[in-house]
Design an enzyme around this catalytic site. Structure first.
Site, PDB file in Angstrom:
ATOM      1  N   GLU A   1       4.013   3.986   6.402  1.00 45.10           N
ATOM      2  CA  GLU A   1       2.803   3.325   6.178  1.00 45.10           C
ATOM      3  C   GLU A   1       1.543   4.172   5.311  1.00 45.10           C
ATOM      4  OE1 GLU A   1       1.226   0.643   6.943  1.00 45.10           O
ATOM      5  OE2 GLU A   1       1.948  -0.331   8.738  1.00 45.10           O
TER       6      GLU A   1
ATOM      7  N   ARG B   1      -5.321   0.259  -6.740  1.00 46.31           N
ATOM      8  CA  ARG B   1      -3.883   0.989  -6.116  1.00 46.31           C
ATOM      9  C   ARG B   1      -3.329   2.099  -7.163  1.00 46.31           C
ATOM     10  NH1 ARG B   1      -2.091  -2.502  -2.111  1.00 46.31           N
ATOM     11  NH2 ARG B   1      -2.536  -4.556  -2.278  1.00 46.31           N
TER      12      ARG B   1
ATOM     13  N   GLY C   1       0.771  -1.388   0.028  1.00 48.32           N
ATOM     14  CA  GLY C   1      -0.065  -0.015  -0.023  1.00 48.32           C
ATOM     15  C   GLY C   1       0.649   1.183  -0.150  1.00 48.32           C
TER      16      GLY C   1
ATOM     17  N   ASP D   1      -5.170   1.387  10.476  1.00 43.58           N
ATOM     18  CA  ASP D   1      -6.650   1.283  10.741  1.00 43.58           C
ATOM     19  C   ASP D   1      -6.586   0.993  12.311  1.00 43.58           C
ATOM     20  OD1 ASP D   1      -9.169   0.575  10.729  1.00 43.58           O
ATOM     21  OD2 ASP D   1      -8.889  -0.940   9.202  1.00 43.58           O
TER      22      ASP D   1
HETATM   23  P1  5GP Z   1      -4.520  -2.313  10.685  1.00 45.15           P
HETATM   24  O1  5GP Z   1      -3.645  -3.665  10.948  1.00 45.15           O
HETATM   25  O2  5GP Z   1      -4.005  -1.103  11.180  1.00 45.15           O
HETATM   26  O3  5GP Z   1      -5.983  -2.691  10.971  1.00 45.15           O
HETATM   27  O4  5GP Z   1      -4.470  -2.247   9.040  1.00 45.15           O
HETATM   28  C1  5GP Z   1      -3.391  -2.006   8.364  1.00 45.15           C
HETATM   29  C2  5GP Z   1      -3.554  -2.319   6.822  1.00 45.15           C
HETATM   30  O5  5GP Z   1      -4.902  -2.798   6.491  1.00 45.15           O
HETATM   31  C3  5GP Z   1      -3.192  -1.288   5.943  1.00 45.15           C
HETATM   32  O6  5GP Z   1      -1.694  -1.325   5.716  1.00 45.15           O
HETATM   33  C4  5GP Z   1      -3.903  -1.449   4.630  1.00 45.15           C
HETATM   34  O7  5GP Z   1      -3.120  -2.660   3.962  1.00 45.15           O
HETATM   35  C5  5GP Z   1      -5.114  -2.303   5.253  1.00 45.15           C
HETATM   36  N1  5GP Z   1      -6.266  -1.289   5.413  1.00 45.15           N
HETATM   37  C6  5GP Z   1      -6.797  -0.887   6.545  1.00 45.15           C
HETATM   38  N2  5GP Z   1      -7.649   0.206   6.327  1.00 45.15           N
HETATM   39  C7  5GP Z   1      -7.841   0.144   4.898  1.00 45.15           C
HETATM   40  C8  5GP Z   1      -8.738   0.731   3.914  1.00 45.15           C
HETATM   41  O8  5GP Z   1      -9.612   1.637   4.339  1.00 45.15           O
HETATM   42  N3  5GP Z   1      -8.699   0.520   2.613  1.00 45.15           N
HETATM   43  C9  5GP Z   1      -7.657  -0.275   2.193  1.00 45.15           C
HETATM   44  N4  5GP Z   1      -7.756  -0.590   0.926  1.00 45.15           N
HETATM   45  N5  5GP Z   1      -6.685  -1.051   3.097  1.00 45.15           N
HETATM   46  C10 5GP Z   1      -6.910  -0.669   4.489  1.00 45.15           C
END
Ligand code: 5GP
Length: 184
Positions: free
Chosen positions: A102, A169, A47, A106
């Site tokens: 990053e 992407r 990402g 999320d």
């Molecule tokens: P976390 O571990 O913080 O929950 O998620 C991190 C990863 O989840 C990010 O690097 C990304 O790949 C994916 N992610 C989280 N939220 C989103 C979103 O709204 N859209 C997309 N496309 N990927 C997300």
């Protein structure tokens, strides 16, 4: 204009011109903060590739760049909760000033996993730059998040490096999932 990716509809959210402006400011801050250092920027694939590329063009001090690849999402709009290290760090970062790049934080699970790994390698310092942050979704408190592009609500977004089912992407702007569509 709304766009359709696979089975979902997305609406325009953050235009590239806004992203560019924000990145320019983050770059200025980094150039000052790391003026006398040679930081190692670690981009988190897939990402962060666009953010990393644009941000690096704003960095005018000596620096090194590398990438890691982790996976927590498996193509849909909801996290599987599982993390795998698909592409581990290939550089010795002991005693170095590290900046993790990053695309989005999320829940923070991915970042927590990565920070634990990086810290075990004994860098001199670790900071995090994230293009997007969802404060309402965060499950941890991070003192390391120093550079934030945009704080956003708990919506699912695509574009500018972020995907839906591996698509989108390449979009220059960021879009968000429309209305009350059920996550897939
Ligand atoms: P976390 O571990 O913080 O929950 O998620 C991190 C990863 O989840 C990010 O690097 C990304 O790949 C994916 N992610 C989280 N939220 C989103 C979103 O709204 N859209 C997309 N496309 N990927 C997300």
């Amino acid at each position: 204009m709304k766009i359709t990716i696979d089975d979902k509809t997305f609406e325009p959210f953050i235009e590239y011109s806004m992203i560019e402006k924000r990145i320019r400011l983050i770059g200025i801050q980094m150039n000052v903060d790391y003026e006398d250092k040679v930081p190692v920027f670690i981009g988190v694939l897939n990402g962060a590739f666009m953010f990393m590329a644009d941000l690096m063009k704003e960095i005018h001090i000596g620096c090194e760049t590398t990438f890691v690849k982790l996976a927590s999402y498996h193509g849909g709009t909801k996290s599987s909760g599982m993390l795998t290290e698909e592409f581990p760090l290939s550089m010795d970062i002991k005693g170095r000033d590290v900046v993790i790049i990053e695309d989005i934080v999320d829940t923070g699970r991915t970042l927590k996993f990565l920070l634990d790994k990086i810290k075990s390698l004994e860098p001199a310092s670790v900071k995090v730059a994230t293009l997007l942050l969802k404060p309402e979704a965060l499950e941890y408190q991070f003192d390391e998040i120093e550079f934030i592009g945009f704080e956003i609500a708990n919506d699912f977004v695509v574009g500018y490096g972020l995907d839906y089912k591996n698509l989108g992407r390449n979009l220059q702007d960021i879009y968000r999932l429309c209305g009350q569509q059920l996550p897939g």
